[in-house]
Motif scaffolding. Structure first.
Motif, mmCIF file in Angstrom:
data_model
loop_
_atom_site.group_PDB
_atom_site.id
_atom_site.type_symbol
_atom_site.label_atom_id
_atom_site.label_comp_id
_atom_site.label_asym_id
_atom_site.label_seq_id
_atom_site.Cartn_x
_atom_site.Cartn_y
_atom_site.Cartn_z
ATOM 1 N N ALA A 50 32.770 45.613 44.718
ATOM 2 C CA ALA A 50 31.872 44.596 43.798
ATOM 3 C C ALA A 50 32.089 43.657 44.357
ATOM 4 O O ALA A 50 31.724 42.447 44.052
ATOM 5 C CB ALA A 50 30.471 44.760 42.487
ATOM 6 N N LYS A 51 33.797 43.321 43.271
ATOM 7 C CA LYS A 51 34.633 42.070 43.018
ATOM 8 C C LYS A 51 35.018 41.315 45.308
ATOM 9 O O LYS A 51 35.171 42.762 46.033
ATOM 10 C CB LYS A 51 35.985 42.376 42.762
ATOM 11 N N ASP A 52 35.224 40.505 45.891
ATOM 12 C CA ASP A 52 35.664 40.202 46.147
ATOM 13 C C ASP A 52 37.266 39.697 46.764
ATOM 14 O O ASP A 52 37.787 39.460 47.200
ATOM 15 C CB ASP A 52 35.412 38.278 47.143
ATOM 16 N N PHE A 53 37.480 39.945 45.132
ATOM 17 C CA PHE A 53 38.848 39.460 44.369
ATOM 18 C C PHE A 53 39.174 39.716 43.168
ATOM 19 O O PHE A 53 38.678 39.438 42.912
ATOM 20 C CB PHE A 53 39.378 38.212 45.262
ATOM 21 N N PHE A 54 40.690 39.967 43.146
ATOM 22 C CA PHE A 54 41.053 39.979 41.620
ATOM 23 C C PHE A 54 41.288 38.797 41.237
ATOM 24 O O PHE A 54 42.140 37.985 41.828
ATOM 25 C CB PHE A 54 42.400 41.949 41.892
ATOM 26 N N SER A 55 41.403 39.086 39.832
ATOM 27 C CA SER A 55 42.196 38.039 38.851
ATOM 28 C C SER A 55 42.874 39.020 37.877
ATOM 29 O O SER A 55 42.804 40.013 37.901
ATOM 30 C CB SER A 55 41.002 37.341 38.214
ATOM 31 N N LEU A 62 43.411 47.556 37.011
ATOM 32 C CA LEU A 62 44.415 47.631 38.191
ATOM 33 C C LEU A 62 45.179 48.252 37.469
ATOM 34 O O LEU A 62 45.747 49.856 38.106
ATOM 35 C CB LEU A 62 44.407 46.814 38.736
ATOM 36 N N ASN A 63 45.732 48.356 36.491
ATOM 37 C CA ASN A 63 47.424 49.056 36.231
ATOM 38 C C ASN A 63 46.385 50.758 36.042
ATOM 39 O O ASN A 63 47.437 51.585 36.466
ATOM 40 C CB ASN A 63 47.655 48.827 34.700
ATOM 41 N N ARG A 84 41.734 42.920 48.673
ATOM 42 C CA ARG A 84 40.852 42.152 47.586
ATOM 43 C C ARG A 84 42.263 41.367 46.420
ATOM 44 O O ARG A 84 42.413 40.760 46.095
ATOM 45 C CB ARG A 84 40.229 42.916 46.775
ATOM 46 N N LEU A 85 43.147 42.759 46.622
ATOM 47 C CA LEU A 85 44.614 42.154 45.764
ATOM 48 C C LEU A 85 45.272 40.758 45.752
ATOM 49 O O LEU A 85 45.844 40.068 45.845
ATOM 50 C CB LEU A 85 45.493 43.886 46.175
ATOM 51 N N TRP A 86 45.460 41.508 47.608
ATOM 52 C CA TRP A 86 45.906 40.149 48.045
ATOM 53 C C TRP A 86 44.961 38.630 48.134
ATOM 54 O O TRP A 86 45.502 37.570 47.949
ATOM 55 C CB TRP A 86 46.500 40.490 49.839
ATOM 56 N N GLU A 87 44.058 38.870 48.626
ATOM 57 C CA GLU A 87 42.814 37.680 48.042
ATOM 58 C C GLU A 87 42.887 37.165 47.173
ATOM 59 O O GLU A 87 43.023 35.281 46.244
ATOM 60 C CB GLU A 87 41.852 37.988 48.487
ATOM 61 N N ARG A 91 44.397 33.335 46.588
ATOM 62 C CA ARG A 91 43.227 32.014 46.248
ATOM 63 C C ARG A 91 44.379 31.589 44.797
ATOM 64 O O ARG A 91 43.717 30.797 43.848
ATOM 65 C CB ARG A 91 41.877 33.174 45.901
ATOM 66 N N GLY A 92 44.885 32.142 44.821
ATOM 67 C CA GLY A 92 46.068 31.298 43.318
ATOM 68 C C GLY A 92 46.158 32.323 42.250
ATOM 69 O O GLY A 92 45.914 31.606 40.972
ATOM 70 N N GLU A 93 45.761 33.383 42.004
ATOM 71 C CA GLU A 93 44.688 33.839 40.955
ATOM 72 C C GLU A 93 46.239 34.505 40.332
ATOM 73 O O GLU A 93 46.794 34.656 38.774
ATOM 74 C CB GLU A 93 44.159 34.969 40.706
ATOM 75 N N TYR A 94 47.017 34.877 40.878
ATOM 76 C CA TYR A 94 48.680 35.188 40.371
ATOM 77 C C TYR A 94 49.419 35.419 41.852
ATOM 78 O O TYR A 94 48.965 35.406 43.175
ATOM 79 C CB TYR A 94 48.707 36.813 40.063
ATOM 80 N N GLU A 95 50.614 36.140 41.485
ATOM 81 C CA GLU A 95 51.777 36.404 42.629
ATOM 82 C C GLU A 95 51.601 37.778 42.667
ATOM 83 O O GLU A 95 51.744 38.009 41.397
ATOM 84 C CB GLU A 95 53.160 35.260 42.129
ATOM 85 N N PHE A 96 52.386 38.012 43.764
ATOM 86 C CA PHE A 96 52.345 39.696 43.797
ATOM 87 C C PHE A 96 53.439 40.002 42.527
ATOM 88 O O PHE A 96 53.102 40.772 42.215
ATOM 89 C CB PHE A 96 53.173 39.773 44.720
ATOM 90 N N SER A 97 54.671 39.389 42.402
ATOM 91 C CA SER A 97 55.538 40.081 41.429
ATOM 92 C C SER A 97 55.059 39.717 40.138
ATOM 93 O O SER A 97 55.763 40.227 39.410
ATOM 94 C CB SER A 97 57.457 38.820 40.950
ATOM 95 N N GLU A 98 53.803 39.433 39.921
ATOM 96 C CA GLU A 98 53.261 39.039 37.977
ATOM 97 C C GLU A 98 51.901 40.102 38.394
ATOM 98 O O GLU A 98 51.524 40.582 36.783
ATOM 99 C CB GLU A 98 52.385 37.990 38.566
ATOM 100 N N LEU A 99 52.305 40.886 39.351
ATOM 101 C CA LEU A 99 51.396 42.122 38.898
ATOM 102 C C LEU A 99 51.488 43.435 37.808
ATOM 103 O O LEU A 99 53.063 43.442 38.009
ATOM 104 C CB LEU A 99 51.212 43.069 40.457
#
Length: 217
Positions: A50-55, A62-63, A84-87, A91-99
């Motif tokens: 239901a989300k266009d992207f994650f925050s 997610l974890n 959705r992860l990469w969106e 969109r600047g919600e986080y960086e990959f290394s912060e996941l």
């Protein structure tokens, strides 16, 4: 003028409803494909879709999902999550290394598999600088995961990985449904024009048959 504004508002409302209906149909279609998920996992997956992207607010869920249920997803399901992860990153919600750890591990595994299998590598991945692709693969294969994660923070990956979540199977399904609806309506209209006039009860039944056409389970 007032009439035109009312007409425009009505069209906009219809478009929004159509878009909402299409989105619900798409989510329902995707959920039906994930037969390996249990009820709780399907419910959570539906919330993700239901989300266009994650925050960052999604990190906990997610974890947990990537730590278990993710393995049960089809390739299409994993693609939907990846998009959705990469969106969120774009969109600047986080960086990959912060996941969260589970998310980074599974997503890096997915990208490695795509980059090392030419038959499955999406077209957009060709736009990732060759040196970035090669360095990521080298670090991943060497077991240097933290270094590999940092490479995935680079612009070449951010701008090209999972850029879209194309759903050819869904598009074909929706197209078939639309064709089916059009065919039924056309046949009903043809019968109305060429056959003898129907009695009121018969006409109501024919219209009900077309109106009642639904997406098959």
């Amino acid at each position: 003028m007032a009439a035109l504004e009312e007409s425009g508002a009505a069209f906009a409302s219809t478009d929004r409803k159509r878009a909402d209906d299409n989105e619900k149909s798409t989510v329902a279609f995707l959920l039906q494909q994930e037969v390996r998920l249990n009820a709780a996992e399907r419910e959570q997956y539906g919330r993700f879709l239901a989300k266009d992207f994650f925050s960052k607010s999604d990190f906990g869920a997610l974890n947990e999902f990537y730590g278990g249920a993710w393995d049960k997803l089809t390739e299409e399901g994993k693609t939907q999550m990846s998009h959705r992860l990469w969106e969120g990153i774009r969109r600047g919600e986080y960086e990959f290394s912060e996941l969260p750890d589970n998310v980074k591990r599974r997503e890096a595994e997915l990208i490695y598999g795509l980059l090392t299998n030419p038959e499955k590598t999406p077209e957009g991945y060709q736009n990732i600088p060759p040196e970035d692709r090669e360095e990521f693969v080298q670090q991943y294969e060497a077991g240097n995961l933290e270094a590999a994660y940092e490479i995935l923070d680079r612009e070449g990956f951010v701008e090209n990985v999972s850029k879209s979540a194309e759903r050819p199977a869904i598009e074909r399904s929706v197209k078939q449904i639309e064709i089916g609806k059009g065919s039924m309506i056309s046949q009903a209209n043809s019968r109305d024009e060429t056959a003898a006039p129907k009695k009121p009860v018969e006409l109501a039944s024919a219209k009900s048959e077309v109106a009642g056409f639904t997406v098959p389970d």
